[in-house]
Design an enzyme around this catalytic site. Structure first.
Site, PDB file in Angstrom:
ATOM      1  N   GLY A  28      -2.514  -7.712  11.666  1.00 29.64           N
ATOM      2  CA  GLY A  28      -4.043  -7.395  11.996  1.00 29.64           C
ATOM      3  C   GLY A  28      -5.088  -8.313  11.523  1.00 29.64           C
ATOM      4  O   GLY A  28      -5.863  -8.908  12.116  1.00 29.64           O
ATOM      5  N   ARG A  43     -13.974 -16.229  16.898  1.00 27.76           N
ATOM      6  CA  ARG A  43     -14.312 -15.000  16.128  1.00 27.76           C
ATOM      7  C   ARG A  43     -13.290 -15.082  14.714  1.00 27.76           C
ATOM      8  O   ARG A  43     -13.393 -14.217  14.083  1.00 27.76           O
ATOM      9  CB  ARG A  43     -13.927 -13.892  16.756  1.00 27.76           C
ATOM     10  N   ARG A  93       4.352  -6.476  15.432  1.00 34.25           N
ATOM     11  CA  ARG A  93       3.337  -6.484  14.337  1.00 34.25           C
ATOM     12  C   ARG A  93       3.664  -6.524  12.945  1.00 34.25           C
ATOM     13  O   ARG A  93       5.038  -5.636  12.991  1.00 34.25           O
ATOM     14  CB  ARG A  93       2.683  -5.119  14.835  1.00 34.25           C
ATOM     15  N   THR A 116       0.216  -2.921   7.888  1.00 28.37           N
ATOM     16  CA  THR A 116       0.237  -1.867   6.796  1.00 28.37           C
ATOM     17  C   THR A 116      -0.074  -0.537   7.252  1.00 28.37           C
ATOM     18  O   THR A 116      -0.589  -0.422   8.261  1.00 28.37           O
ATOM     19  CB  THR A 116      -0.855  -2.202   5.512  1.00 28.37           C
ATOM     20  N   GLU A 165      -1.547   4.496  10.689  1.00 28.75           N
ATOM     21  CA  GLU A 165      -2.063   3.033  11.045  1.00 28.75           C
ATOM     22  C   GLU A 165      -3.225   3.038  12.172  1.00 28.75           C
ATOM     23  O   GLU A 165      -3.415   4.338  12.416  1.00 28.75           O
ATOM     24  CB  GLU A 165      -1.156   1.957  10.664  1.00 28.75           C
ATOM     25  N   MET A 166      -3.314   1.975  12.581  1.00 29.69           N
ATOM     26  CA  MET A 166      -4.339   1.977  13.665  1.00 29.69           C
ATOM     27  C   MET A 166      -4.218   1.013  15.089  1.00 29.69           C
ATOM     28  O   MET A 166      -5.041   0.571  15.622  1.00 29.69           O
ATOM     29  CB  MET A 166      -5.689   1.411  13.346  1.00 29.69           C
ATOM     30  N   GLU A 167      -2.751   0.761  15.031  1.00 32.27           N
ATOM     31  CA  GLU A 167      -2.735  -0.360  16.272  1.00 32.27           C
ATOM     32  C   GLU A 167      -1.304  -0.139  16.911  1.00 32.27           C
ATOM     33  O   GLU A 167      -1.361  -0.475  18.169  1.00 32.27           O
ATOM     34  CB  GLU A 167      -2.406  -1.885  15.331  1.00 32.27           C
ATOM     35  N   SER A 181       0.766   0.608   2.285  1.00 30.12           N
ATOM     36  CA  SER A 181      -0.231   0.065   1.270  1.00 30.12           C
ATOM     37  C   SER A 181      -1.042   1.244   0.534  1.00 30.12           C
ATOM     38  O   SER A 181      -1.671   0.928  -0.640  1.00 30.12           O
ATOM     39  CB  SER A 181      -1.214  -0.707   2.018  1.00 30.12           C
ATOM     40  N   ASP A 182      -0.896   2.373   0.926  1.00 31.54           N
ATOM     41  CA  ASP A 182      -1.412   3.474   0.201  1.00 31.54           C
ATOM     42  C   ASP A 182      -0.761   4.789   0.641  1.00 31.54           C
ATOM     43  O   ASP A 182      -0.146   4.769   1.706  1.00 31.54           O
ATOM     44  CB  ASP A 182      -2.820   3.680   0.667  1.00 31.54           C
TER      45      ASP A 182
HETATM   46  N1  HPA Z   1      -5.061   5.074   7.077  1.00 34.33           N
HETATM   47  C1  HPA Z   1      -5.165   4.221   8.179  1.00 34.33           C
HETATM   48  N2  HPA Z   1      -4.764   3.053   8.493  1.00 34.33           N
HETATM   49  C2  HPA Z   1      -4.454   2.468   7.559  1.00 34.33           C
HETATM   50  C3  HPA Z   1      -4.128   3.103   6.330  1.00 34.33           C
HETATM   51  C4  HPA Z   1      -4.598   4.455   5.980  1.00 34.33           C
HETATM   52  O1  HPA Z   1      -4.362   5.004   5.033  1.00 34.33           O
HETATM   53  N3  HPA Z   1      -3.372   2.223   5.655  1.00 34.33           N
HETATM   54  C5  HPA Z   1      -3.203   1.151   6.130  1.00 34.33           C
HETATM   55  N4  HPA Z   1      -3.620   1.366   7.408  1.00 34.33           N
END
Ligand code: HPA
Length: 233
Positions: free
Chosen positions: A20, A43, A87, A90, A179-181, A203-204
């Protein structure tokens, strides 16, 4: 040249790593590839081509989220003939026992995004990883002694939500991370006859509230890059 990528035809490899973060693309290119050329600065969404063990490989940033990812992935496959996309991203862990730094191979990706339904006339497509890529990555991770979990993830359109425990139903159904992808990556790849896989580092953790330091994340990005590059070479 496409709308968002200024590379000429032939400047992008058939196999592309798609983090990303464009600076992660730069990090991977500088630390893992030889004879690197930067082919995109539009960009600041950097893209690089180099070689890994003699094979031509590119690394292209996609930005965060489904709309941005869909733009880069679509242009890569339609305009530049890309066949394999991995990909390296995280995710947030969805179970208390999933440790920060854990590498996850995303077998499938559920989503709250309307992008999937828009494509399929309101019906649900089940976005899944390419089995051969998944199986290669699993095997290479073993050879590299990098512990991985294989399972499903959730691709959300909203990083910050309002409700507490919004992901409880998804952990109950066995998902490992959010995640978002990945869902759009898998969907576009399927529709275009390309192969895709997402490798994710935790990552969290959304259950315990822990967050990894940026140094810890960097180390894990190296693990994912090694798995990705070894599984396609
Ligand atoms: N939420 C959404 N997307 C993410 C997160 C999360 O906690 N950590 C890494 N990408």
């Amino acid at each position: 040249m496409s709308l968002h990528i200024e590379a000429k035809k032939g400047e992008i490899a058939e196999t592309v790593l798609v983090p990303g973060d464009p600076l992660r693309a730069k990090f991977i290119a500088e630390n893992f590839l030889s004879d690197v050329v930067c082919y995109n600065r539009v960009r600041n969404m950097f893209g690089f081509t180099g070689t890994y063990k003699g094979q031509k490989i590119s690394v292209q940033g996609t930005g965060m989220g489904i709309p941005s990812t869909s733009i880069y992935v679509t242009e890569l496959v339609r305009e530049y003939g890309v066949k394999t996309l991995i990909r390296v991203g995280t995710c947030g862990g969805l179970r208390a026992d999933i440790k920060l730094g854990q590498t996850i191979l995303a077998q499938s990706a559920s989503t709250d995004s309307s992008a999937n339904k828009l494509k399929f006339g309101g019906m649900d497509f089940a976005p899944t990883a390419n089995f051969k890529l998944l199986s290669n990555a699993y095997q290479k991770a073993g050879e590299l002694s990098i512990p991985v979990m294989v399972g499903s993830v959730f691709s959300t359109d909203t990083f910050y939500g309002d409700e507490a425990n919004r992901y409880q139903i998804w952990s109950q159904y066995g998902l490992l991370g959010v995640e978002m992808e990945s869902s759009i990556l898998y969907t576009i790849a399927a529709g275009e006859g390309a192969k895709a896989l997402s490798l994710l580092t935790v990552s969290d953790n959304l259950v315990t509230g822990e967050i990894a330091s940026s140094e810890a994340r960097e180390k894990k990005i190296e693990d994912m890059a090694k798995i990705a590059l070894e599984s396609v070479s």
